[in-house]
Design a protein around this motif. Structure first.
Motif, PDB file in Angstrom:
ATOM      1  N   GLU A  20       0.810  -1.218   0.000  1.00  0.00           N
ATOM      2  CA  GLU A  20       0.000   0.000   0.000  1.00  0.00           C
ATOM      3  C   GLU A  20       0.841   1.264   0.000  1.00  0.00           C
ATOM      4  OE1 GLU A  20      -3.132   0.082   2.863  1.00  0.00           O
ATOM      5  OE2 GLU A  20      -3.887  -1.877   2.282  1.00  0.00           O
ATOM      6  N   ARG A 125     -12.495  -4.867  -9.610  1.00  0.00           N
ATOM      7  CA  ARG A 125     -12.074  -4.695  -8.218  1.00  0.00           C
ATOM      8  C   ARG A 125     -11.109  -3.514  -8.098  1.00  0.00           C
ATOM      9  NH1 ARG A 125     -11.273  -9.970  -6.146  1.00  0.00           N
ATOM     10  NH2 ARG A 125      -9.489 -10.065  -7.527  1.00  0.00           N
ATOM     11  N   ASP A 126     -10.203  -3.372  -9.072  1.00  0.00           N
ATOM     12  CA  ASP A 126      -9.272  -2.236  -9.062  1.00  0.00           C
ATOM     13  C   ASP A 126     -10.021  -0.911  -9.148  1.00  0.00           C
ATOM     14  OD1 ASP A 126      -7.135  -3.955  -8.889  1.00  0.00           O
ATOM     15  OD2 ASP A 126      -6.617  -3.850 -11.019  1.00  0.00           O
ATOM     16  N   ARG A 129     -11.724  -0.077  -5.836  1.00  0.00           N
ATOM     17  CA  ARG A 129     -10.797   0.254  -4.737  1.00  0.00           C
ATOM     18  C   ARG A 129     -10.055   1.571  -4.946  1.00  0.00           C
ATOM     19  NH1 ARG A 129      -7.714  -5.515  -3.978  1.00  0.00           N
ATOM     20  NH2 ARG A 129      -9.276  -6.518  -2.679  1.00  0.00           N
ATOM     21  N   GLN A 161     -16.365   0.256  -0.442  1.00  0.00           N
ATOM     22  CA  GLN A 161     -15.281  -0.276   0.393  1.00  0.00           C
ATOM     23  C   GLN A 161     -15.830  -1.175   1.503  1.00  0.00           C
ATOM     24  OE1 GLN A 161     -12.375   0.400  -1.171  1.00  0.00           O
ATOM     25  NE2 GLN A 161     -13.923   1.497  -2.350  1.00  0.00           N
ATOM     26  N   LEU A 164     -16.829  -4.460  -0.115  1.00  0.00           N
ATOM     27  CA  LEU A 164     -15.619  -5.226  -0.447  1.00  0.00           C
ATOM     28  C   LEU A 164     -15.028  -5.883   0.802  1.00  0.00           C
ATOM     29  CD1 LEU A 164     -13.865  -2.797  -2.955  1.00  0.00           C
ATOM     30  CD2 LEU A 164     -14.441  -5.181  -3.433  1.00  0.00           C
ATOM     31  N   ARG A 165     -14.941  -5.117   1.902  1.00  0.00           N
ATOM     32  CA  ARG A 165     -14.391  -5.660   3.164  1.00  0.00           C
ATOM     33  C   ARG A 165     -15.262  -6.784   3.703  1.00  0.00           C
ATOM     34  NH1 ARG A 165     -12.693  -0.524   4.196  1.00  0.00           N
ATOM     35  NH2 ARG A 165     -14.671   0.063   5.098  1.00  0.00           N
TER      36      ARG A 165
END
Length: 199
Positions: A20, A125-126, A129, A161, A164-165
């Motif tokens: 990250e 997904r990219d 995010r 987000q 996704l989490r």
């Protein structure tokens, strides 16, 4: 590293880095591998210049899908692509569709990726995010909010987000066996690599 990345991208693969703090593959390679016969002072000056450019919100490299680099280096919305981004977020956050179903929907409607390919789970997904879509420029560990015009609202981005989490937690709780043919077998219909999925 550059040659390898270009070869992979030429084969329609996307190279990403899971670090990250150093998400850019080139930046990560330079940081971890170093460069032979290059002055450390010169290297530091170049990095400093690139950081300064990032602080000003001026894009370096290929812009995210939905944007293009403006004449001043600031990301500008590319309207046709931006509509696809908004649709993907809407299908994910409001219609509660999974990434695979969104990819199918975009492909059915005839939308293509920037390289003219079909949509897939990894590309979507990219997009979901990427903080660039709320106007935040992120590079070299820096985050510059409101550096360019947003495509989606902060609320929509946060909702994506959270989803996704939540879905990631459910998948990791399933403790699935590895899929031995994942990334090896190709779909005869679209040419994308097949991926194993636990439901």
């Amino acid at each position: 590293v550059v040659r390898s990345v270009l070869e992979l991208e030429g084969a329609r693969a996307k190279v990403v880095c899971s670090d990250e703090d150093l998400p850019d593959p080139f930046q990560n390679a330079l940081s971890n591998l170093g460069v032979k016969n290059v002055s450390r002072q010169r290297s530091d000056r170049i990095k400093s210049s690139m950081r300064r450019r990032a602080i000003e919100g001026r894009s370096m490299g290929r812009p995210p899908y939905g944007y293009r680099n403006g004449p001043d280096g600031v990301l500008q919305i590319q309207s046709e692509e931006a509509e696809v981004v908004r649709l993907a977020y809407r299908l994910y956050t409001e219609n509660n569709l999974g990434l695979r179903l969104i990819a199918r929907e975009l492909n059915t409607r005839g939308f293509k990726t920037r390289k003219g390919g079909s949509w897939n789970v990894v590309t979507l997904r990219d997009i979901l995010r990427n903080p660039a879509y709320v106007g935040t420029y992120a590079r070299f560990g820096l985050r510059v909010p409101k550096s360019h015009e947003a495509i989606v609202t902060p609320e929509t981005f946060r909702s994506a987000q959270d989803i996704l989490r939540d879905r990631k937690r459910r998948v990791s709780a399933a403790s699935a066996e590895p899929f031995l043919l994942s990334g090896v077998v190709y779909c005869a219909e679209c040419g994308n690599k097949m991926m194993g999925v636990t439901r």
